[in-house]
Design a protein around this motif. Structure first.
Motif, short mmCIF file in Angstrom:
data_model
loop_
_atom_site.label_atom_id
_atom_site.label_comp_id
_atom_site.label_asym_id
_atom_site.label_seq_id
_atom_site.Cartn_x
_atom_site.Cartn_y
_atom_site.Cartn_z
N GLU A 4 0.73 -1.54 -0.51
CA GLU A 4 0.00 -0.18 -0.20
C GLU A 4 0.74 1.65 0.50
O GLU A 4 0.75 2.41 -0.56
N GLU A 5 1.78 1.33 0.59
CA GLU A 5 2.83 2.35 0.79
C GLU A 5 3.77 2.86 -0.35
O GLU A 5 4.06 3.31 -1.16
N PHE A 6 4.18 1.55 -0.81
CA PHE A 6 4.33 1.78 -2.60
C PHE A 6 3.12 1.74 -3.69
O PHE A 6 4.10 2.63 -4.27
N LYS A 7 2.40 1.32 -2.98
CA LYS A 7 1.79 2.38 -4.57
C LYS A 7 0.86 3.64 -4.05
O LYS A 7 1.67 4.86 -4.88
N LYS A 8 1.29 3.98 -2.76
CA LYS A 8 0.90 5.58 -2.50
C LYS A 8 2.73 6.26 -3.14
O LYS A 8 2.12 7.58 -3.92
N GLU A 9 3.71 6.10 -2.79
CA GLU A 9 4.74 6.41 -3.16
C GLU A 9 4.95 6.62 -5.49
O GLU A 9 5.34 8.12 -5.52
N ILE A 10 4.24 5.30 -6.00
CA ILE A 10 4.03 5.91 -6.80
C ILE A 10 3.67 6.94 -7.32
O ILE A 10 3.82 7.21 -8.47
N VAL A 11 1.79 6.37 -6.75
CA VAL A 11 1.34 8.01 -7.37
C VAL A 11 1.87 9.71 -7.12
O VAL A 11 1.68 9.74 -7.74
N ASP A 12 2.81 9.75 -5.90
CA ASP A 12 3.13 10.72 -5.49
C ASP A 12 4.20 11.55 -6.00
O ASP A 12 4.59 12.32 -6.04
N HIS A 13 5.04 10.49 -6.97
CA HIS A 13 6.68 10.42 -7.33
C HIS A 13 6.33 10.17 -9.28
O HIS A 13 7.89 10.48 -9.42
N ILE A 14 6.10 9.63 -9.45
CA ILE A 14 5.78 9.14 -11.33
C ILE A 14 6.32 10.38 -11.86
O ILE A 14 6.75 10.10 -12.24
N LYS A 15 5.05 10.95 -11.64
CA LYS A 15 5.30 12.24 -12.85
C LYS A 15 6.57 13.39 -12.54
O LYS A 15 7.17 13.68 -13.38
N ASP A 16 7.43 12.68 -11.42
CA ASP A 16 8.58 13.20 -11.37
C ASP A 16 10.03 12.62 -12.04
O ASP A 16 10.80 13.52 -12.45
N PHE A 17 9.28 11.68 -12.94
CA PHE A 17 10.69 10.87 -13.49
C PHE A 17 9.76 11.23 -15.55
O PHE A 17 10.41 10.27 -15.93
N LEU A 18 8.77 11.78 -14.98
CA LEU A 18 8.46 11.82 -16.28
C LEU A 18 8.55 12.74 -17.17
O LEU A 18 8.74 14.61 -16.63
N PRO A 19 8.52 12.73 -18.30
CA PRO A 19 8.88 13.75 -19.28
C PRO A 19 7.80 14.81 -18.75
O PRO A 19 6.39 15.21 -18.43
#
Length: 96
Positions: A4-19
């Motif tokens: 659950e924490e892993f999924k939250k980290e993805i939602v919170d931070h994936i855009k930092d790694f996208l163009p």
């Protein structure tokens, strides 16, 4: 970190790694039934797009949790898959 924490980290931070073009995108995580199992899919949807890929993150969590893959590496790999598979054009729904 649990799943659950892993999924939250993805939602919170994936855009930092996208163009930059993904800065206004909506990040969605949902459970998807697939071949007698349920997988966790991540979709990054642009406001003006009518289609986007779903990337399953269950194996990435295993690499993170069991193999010691860093969260930054997970997010970087996930971002690469999203960008590589993001459609260049909308899907023409009238063809269905």
């Amino acid at each position: 970190m649990d799943f659950e924490e892993f999924k939250k980290e993805i939602v919170d931070h994936i855009k930092d790694f996208l163009p930059e073009r993904f800065k206004d995108a909506n990040v969605d995580i949902r459970e998807v039934p697939k071949n007698n199992e349920v997988l966790t899919g991540v979709s990054v949807v642009l406001p003006d797009a009518n289609i986007s890929p779903t990337v399953y993150v269950d194996k990435l969590f295993e690499h993170f949790n069991d193999d010691g893959m860093s969260l930054d590496s997970v997010l970087s790999e996930l971002a690469t898959v999203i960008v590589d598979h993001f459609p260049e054009h909308d899907f023409d729904l009238s063809k269905i």
